[in-house]
Design a protein around this motif. Structure first.
Motif, PDB file in Angstrom:
ATOM      1  N   MET A  21      49.778  37.705  14.569  1.00 20.57           N
ATOM      2  CA  MET A  21      50.758  37.372  15.605  1.00 20.57           C
ATOM      3  C   MET A  21      52.179  37.636  15.123  1.00 20.57           C
ATOM      4  N   SER A  22      52.431  37.401  13.813  1.00 20.21           N
ATOM      5  CA  SER A  22      53.784  37.568  13.296  1.00 20.21           C
ATOM      6  C   SER A  22      54.281  38.997  13.438  1.00 20.21           C
ATOM      7  N   ALA A  23      53.366  39.966  13.315  1.00 19.70           N
ATOM      8  CA  ALA A  23      53.774  41.362  13.435  1.00 19.70           C
ATOM      9  C   ALA A  23      54.285  41.673  14.839  1.00 19.70           C
ATOM     10  N   LEU A  24      53.767  40.956  15.825  1.00 25.66           N
ATOM     11  CA  LEU A  24      54.157  41.204  17.219  1.00 25.66           C
ATOM     12  C   LEU A  24      55.294  40.306  17.685  1.00 25.66           C
ATOM     13  N   SER A  78      58.541  40.164  17.219  1.00 27.40           N
ATOM     14  CA  SER A  78      59.767  40.777  17.742  1.00 27.40           C
ATOM     15  C   SER A  78      59.554  41.353  19.135  1.00 27.40           C
ATOM     16  N   TYR A  79      58.387  42.006  19.303  1.00 26.18           N
ATOM     17  CA  TYR A  79      58.080  42.571  20.621  1.00 26.18           C
ATOM     18  C   TYR A  79      57.975  41.464  21.666  1.00 26.18           C
ATOM     19  N   LEU A  80      57.234  40.393  21.350  1.00 22.21           N
ATOM     20  CA  LEU A  80      57.037  39.303  22.306  1.00 22.21           C
ATOM     21  C   LEU A  80      58.351  38.585  22.596  1.00 22.21           C
ATOM     22  N   ALA A  81      59.203  38.456  21.586  1.00 26.93           N
ATOM     23  CA  ALA A  81      60.499  37.811  21.808  1.00 26.93           C
ATOM     24  C   ALA A  81      61.367  38.637  22.746  1.00 26.93           C
ATOM     25  N   LEU A  82      61.349  39.959  22.570  1.00 26.46           N
ATOM     26  CA  LEU A  82      62.113  40.835  23.466  1.00 26.46           C
ATOM     27  C   LEU A  82      61.588  40.740  24.885  1.00 26.46           C
ATOM     28  N   LEU A  97      61.079  48.176  24.778  1.00 26.60           N
ATOM     29  CA  LEU A  97      59.767  47.540  24.627  1.00 26.60           C
ATOM     30  C   LEU A  97      58.811  48.451  23.866  1.00 26.60           C
ATOM     31  N   THR A  98      58.853  49.734  24.184  1.00 25.13           N
ATOM     32  CA  THR A  98      57.982  50.703  23.509  1.00 25.13           C
ATOM     33  C   THR A  98      58.293  50.757  22.016  1.00 25.13           C
ATOM     34  N   ALA A  99      59.569  50.821  21.682  1.00 27.87           N
ATOM     35  CA  ALA A  99      59.954  50.898  20.268  1.00 27.87           C
ATOM     36  C   ALA A  99      59.540  49.642  19.509  1.00 27.87           C
ATOM     37  N   ALA A 100      59.708  48.475  20.130  1.00 25.69           N
ATOM     38  CA  ALA A 100      59.338  47.225  19.469  1.00 25.69           C
ATOM     39  C   ALA A 100      57.840  47.153  19.230  1.00 25.69           C
ATOM     40  N   SER A 153      56.791  49.569  16.434  1.00 31.45           N
ATOM     41  CA  SER A 153      57.103  49.018  15.122  1.00 31.45           C
ATOM     42  C   SER A 153      56.046  48.014  14.687  1.00 31.45           C
ATOM     43  N   ALA A 154      55.631  47.149  15.627  1.00 26.98           N
ATOM     44  CA  ALA A 154      54.624  46.145  15.297  1.00 26.98           C
ATOM     45  C   ALA A 154      53.288  46.792  14.951  1.00 26.98           C
ATOM     46  N   LEU A 155      52.844  47.766  15.762  1.00 29.68           N
ATOM     47  CA  LEU A 155      51.544  48.391  15.536  1.00 29.68           C
ATOM     48  C   LEU A 155      51.530  49.206  14.244  1.00 29.68           C
ATOM     49  N   SER A 156      52.655  49.788  13.903  1.00 34.10           N
ATOM     50  CA  SER A 156      52.730  50.572  12.657  1.00 34.10           C
ATOM     51  C   SER A 156      52.438  49.699  11.451  1.00 34.10           C
ATOM     52  N   THR A 157      52.857  48.448  11.501  1.00 40.58           N
ATOM     53  CA  THR A 157      52.616  47.548  10.365  1.00 40.58           C
ATOM     54  C   THR A 157      51.185  47.021  10.364  1.00 40.58           C
ATOM     55  N   LEU A 158      50.527  47.035  11.534  1.00 36.77           N
ATOM     56  CA  LEU A 158      49.164  46.512  11.609  1.00 36.77           C
ATOM     57  C   LEU A 158      48.127  47.500  11.091  1.00 36.77           C
TER      58      LEU A 158
END
Length: 719
Positions: free
Chosen positions: A1-4, A6-10, A30-33, A36-41
Motif C-alpha cells: 500500500m505504501s508504494a501507492l 502518493s498516487y492515492l493521495a493525489l 495521475l498516470t505519472a503517479a 512511479s508506484a508500479l515501477s517500484t512494485l
C-alpha cells in the motif's frame, strides 16, 4: 500500500478539490503517479515487461478509471511478478483490467478482437523488459500489414453504429462512448497509431485531433468521477450541479461548452471517416493516414474539405439562404471551400423574397436542412441572420424529461412536424390536418422558434412569441403568417396542458381554449406543433393516453371555432369532407350507403374522423349479421389498439362497453361516441392492456362474447 500512497493521495485530494487543470493535465499527473508506484512494485530481477494499455497507456487515466495492465513474459509464468503488481492494486481498491501473456498469445488474441488490438495500440512500457515490448510492437505491425484497411473498416463501422444510435444529441451525453465522445476521437487516434507502427510518417500530424475539445471531455469525465465517487461516464441530471461545482462553473456555461465540444468532435470525425472511406482501397493503413493528414479544423470550428463537385455553386452576392436551400436539396455532402469562404465573409441577409424562401426551403428539407443550417452556424454567418439563435445554441435544459439541448430540440420539432404533416408518422390525423393547412410554412417556422425564449427572464412562451414576432417583422414575412406563428408560439403548451390537467368534456374548458386560439387555421398549426413538440421532448412526455386526449380536445375546439364562423378559407367545408370520403371509398362501396350513413349521423361526425375512418365505419356496419350482436373491429397501432365497437344503442351502453373492457384488463385512453338515427351506435376507442402485456387476437373473441352477454343481461357485470 505504501508504494501507492502518493498516487492515492493525489487522487483523493483531486476528488475533494479540482486542480486548476482538471482535464488532460490531471489525467497525466495521475498516470505519472501510478507509473512511479508500479515501477517500484515490479521485482528488479524480473524479465517481465509491465505494460500500460488503453486509456492508461494513452495517459488518459481519470480519477476512477480502470487500470489496464499487461504482464508480458517469455518462458515460465512469472508468478512472483504477478503477485507483486496485482495484489497491492486490489488491496487499494483499484479496478484492474489485467492480462498475463506471451508475445505470441497476445498477437493471437489481437488478431481476433478489435478491442484488444486497439488497446494494444496504446501500449506503453512502465518498467521491465523493453526488448519484449519492442518485439510485441513489431509483431503488431506485421499483423496490421497483413490485413491493411481491416481495422480502419471495423472502426468506421463502429462509428457509424454510434451515430445511428444517437441521431440527435442527448442532454445526458455519454462522454466516453456517445456520439462526439472520447471513443470517437480514439478511433482516429488508433488509425494514426497503426500507421506509425507499420511505416513511420514523421511528426507533421498531431497525435490528437481537437486538443481543446479533448481536454474539456476529460475534465467533464473527471468531474463526474469526483462527485460520483466511482467511474461514471454519462452527464446525468442529478450529478450535473455537483460536477459543475467541482469544476468551479455553472451548469449553463459548462453544459454549453460540453455539447458544442462533442459536436465539433462529431463533425471532424465524421468528415475524416468519410474521406477515409474514399481512400480505403489504399494498399496500407499508413496510406489512408497520409490521405487524412490535410484535414484540419478551419476557423470557427467548421471542417472544410476539398471542393465538392456535386455541390451547387455560390455566386457572389447570391442570397445565402437561397444557396443553402439548394445545397439541402442536392446530394452534396459538404460545401465547397470557396463557398464556405464566401459565406463566412457574407453580411447579414437583406431578407428579400429569396432569403425568406431559402430559409423555408431549409426547414422543408428536414434532416438534410438541419445539416446545412448547422454548417451556416459553424461558419458564424447564422448569428448575423438569426441573432437570437446564439442564445439557444447548445443551451442545456433544466427539466429531466427533456432529451436534447434547446437548439437540437427545436430542430427535432421541425423534423417531427414535417413528418407528421406529410404522413410519415403513425399519428392519426396528422396528414389530414396538414393537408387542411394548405402549406407548412407557418408550422415549420413556429417549430423552429417555439422555444427561442428559453433562458430569458419571464415565461419562455411569451418571450419567445415576442422574439419570433420581431424576427418575422424584420424578415418581412406576411402579417398573417407573423400573427399565426406568434399565437402558436405563445400557446404551444396550451393543448397538452389542458388535455392532461383539465376536464376536456366541460364545454367551458373547450370554449376557453377556443377563445385563446381564436382561429381554426391557427388551431391546426397549434395542434401539429404541440404533437411535434411533445414527440421531440421525449418518451415520457408523449404517449397513447396524451395523444388520445389531444385529439379529442382538438376536435371539440375546432367544432367550436367553426361554429362561430371563424374558420379560415383554408378550412374544409362539409361537402368537401363528404367528397373526400367518397374518394377514399372509390368503387368498393356504393355511394348511397356512404351518403345514408353520413346523413344519419349527428353534426360534427365528419369532422371527428378521417375519411378512411368513416369508410371503415360504413364497412363494419354493413357487415353486421345480427341486430342484437356487438361487433368489434380491431386495429393495432404499436401497443395501442384502435377499437371500433358497433352495437344497437341502449341506455348505459358506454358504461357496459367500458365495464367489459375493464373485466378483460383493458384501459380506455379515450373515445368518440356517435349514434345514427336508426339506433346504430359507434364507439371509436383507443385502448391498451392495463398490465402492458401483449394482446393476442384470440382475446377479442372473448371480449365480443362478453359484450353480447352483457347487452342481453346474461353477464353479472356489476359483480
Amino acid at each position: 500500500m505504501s508504494a501507492l500512497a502518493s498516487y492515492l493521495a493525489l487522487r483523493d485530494a483531486s476528488v475533494l478539490q479540482a486542480p486548476a487543470e482538471p482535464g488532460a493535465a490531471l489525467c497525466r499527473a495521475l498516470t505519472a503517479a501510478l507509473d512511479s508506484a508500479l515501477s517500484t512494485l515490479l521485482p528488479a530481477e524480473s524479465r517481465v515487461a509491465l505494460l500500460a494499455l488503453g486509456g492508461y497507456g494513452r495517459a488518459e487515466l481519470c480519477l476512477f478509471s480502470d487500470v489496464d495492465l499487461m504482464l508480458l513474459y517469455e518462458g515460465a509464468v512469472p508468478g512472483e511478478a504477478i503477485d507483486a503488481i496485482l495484489y497491492p492494486l486490489w488491496d487499494a481498491g483499484l479496478k484492474v483490467g489485467h492480462s498475463v501473456r506471451t508475445v505470441a498469445e497476445t498477437v493471437l488474441v489481437a488478431a481476433e478482437s478489435l478491442e484488444t488490438l486497439t488497446s494494444l495500440l496504446d501500449l506503453r512500457l512502465i518498467a521491465g523488459n523493453s526488448t519484449l515490448a519492442e518485439r510485441l510492437s513489431a509483431e503488431l505491425a506485421r499483423l496490421l500489414s497483413r490485413r491493411p484497411g481491416r481495422m480502419h473498416t471495423d472502426l468506421r463501422h463502429a462509428e457509424e453504429r454510434r451515430r445511428a444510435g444517437e441521431p440527435y444529441q442527448l442532454l445526458e451525453v455519454d462522454i466516453k462512448g456517445g456520439r462526439g465522445g472520447l471513443r470517437a476521437l480514439h478511433g482516429r487516434h488508433w488509425v494514426r497509431r497503426a500507421a506509425v507502427l507499420i511505416e513511420p510518417i514523421g511528426s507533421d500530424s498531431p497525435d490528437e485531433l481537437l486538443p481543446r475539445e479533448h481536454d474539456l471531455l476529460l475534465g467533464s469525465r473527471n468531474a463526474l468521477h469526483a462527485v460520483a465517487g466511482k467511474a461514471q461516464d454519462t452527464w446525468v441530471f442529478d450529478l450535473q450541479p455537483a460536477a459543475c461545482a467541482w469544476l468551479g462553473t455553472d451548469i449553463d456555461s459548462w453544459g454549453r461548452q460540453l455539447y458544442m465540444a462533442m459536436r465539433a468532435v462529431d463533425r471532424v470525425v465524421e468528415a475524416a471517416w468519410e474521406k477515409g472511406a474514399e481512400l480505403s482501397q489504399t494498399a496500407t493503413t499508413s496510406g489512408i493516414l497520409r490521405g487524412l493528414l490535410p484535414i484540419r479544423r478551419a476557423k470557427a470550428g467548421a471542417l472544410i474539405l476539398a471542393t465538392s463537385e456535386d455541390a451547387p455553386t455560390l455566386r457572389l452576392g447570391q442570397s445565402i439562404f437561397e444557396y443553402a436551400g439548394r445545397v439541402a436539396a442536392s446530394h452534396a455532402r459538404r460545401l465547397s471551400t470557396p463557398a464556405a469562404a464566401l459565406i463566412r465573409a457574407a453580411p447579414a441577409p437583406s431578407w428579400n423574397s429569396a432569403d425568406r424562401a431559402g430559409l423555408l426551403a431549409l426547414l422543408r428539407s428536414g434532416q438534410r436542412g438541419r445539416e446545412v443550417f448547422d454548417t451556416l452556424d459553424d461558419l458564424e454567418w447564422l448569428e448575423r441572420a438569426l441573432p437570437d439563435w446564439r442564445h439557444v445554441r447548445g443551451a442545456p435544459q433544466h427539466v429531466a424529461f427533456h432529451q436534447h439541448p434547446v437548439d437540437i430540440h427545436l430542430w427535432r420539432t421541425v423534423i417531427e412536424a414535417l413528418d407528421l404533416a406529410e404522413g410519415r408518422l403513425d399519428e392519426p390525423w396528422g396528414k389530414e390536418v396538414g393537408d387542411d393547412l394548405g402549406g407548412l410554412d407557418e408550422l415549420l417556422l413556429a417549430a423552429l422558434l417555439h422555444d427561442i425564449g428559453k433562458g430569458w427572464p419571464g415565461d419562455h412562451a411569451e418571450t419567445g412569441a415576442a422574439a419570433a414576432t420581431a424576427f418575422a417583422r424584420r424578415a418581412h414575412f406576411p402579417p398573417d403568417l407573423m400573427v399565426t406563428v406568434s399565437v402558436a408560439i405563445r400557446t404551444h403548451l396550451l393543448l397538452p396542458m389542458v388535455a392532461t390537467r383539465r376536464d376536456i368534456t366541460d364545454a367551458r374548458v373547450v370554449e376557453d381554449v377556443a377563445d385563446r386560439v381564436g382561429h381554426a387555421h391557427t388551431l391546426r398549426v397549434l395542434y401539429l406543433l404541440s404533437v411535434a413538440d411533445s414527440r421531440a421532448t421525449g418518451p415520457t412526455v408523449w404517449g397513447p393516453w396524451k395523444a388520445s386526449l389531444m385529439r379529442s380536445l382538438f376536435t371539440d375546439v375546432l367544432a367550436v371555432l367553426e361554429a362561430r364562423g371563424s374558420a379560415t378559407p383554408l378550412s374544409v367545408a362539409e361537402p368537401d369532407l363528404r367528397r373526400r370520403v367518397l374518394d377514399v371509398a372509390a368503387d368498393s362501396l356504393e355511394a348511397p350507403a356512404i351518403n345514408a350513413h353520413i346523413d344519419g349521423m349527428a353534426p360534427g361526425y365528419l369532422r371527428s374522423f378521417s375519411a378512411s375512418e368513416v369508410v371503415r365505419h360504413v364497412r363494419v356496419v354493413l357487415a353486421r349479421t345480427a341486430h342484437d350482436d356487438v361487433t368489434l373491429d380491431v386495429r393495432t397501432e404499436g401497443s395501442i389498439v384502435d377499437l371500433l365497437v358497433v352495437a344497437t344503442d341502449m341506455p348505459g351502453l358506454v358504461a357496459l362497453v367500458s365495464g367489459v373492457l375493464a373485466l378483460h384488463n383493458f384501459s380506455v385512453l379515450g373515445g368518440r361516441y356517435f349514434t345514427r338515427v336508426d339506433g346504430t351506435a359507434l364507439q371509436s376507442l383507443h385502448v391498451v392492456d392495463a398490465l402492458g402485456n401483449p394482446i393476442a387476437a384470440e382475446r377479442w373473441r372473448h371480449v365480443t362474447a362478453d359484450m353480447t352477454k352483457a347487452r342481453a343481461g346474461d353477464l353479472p357485470l356489476d359483480e
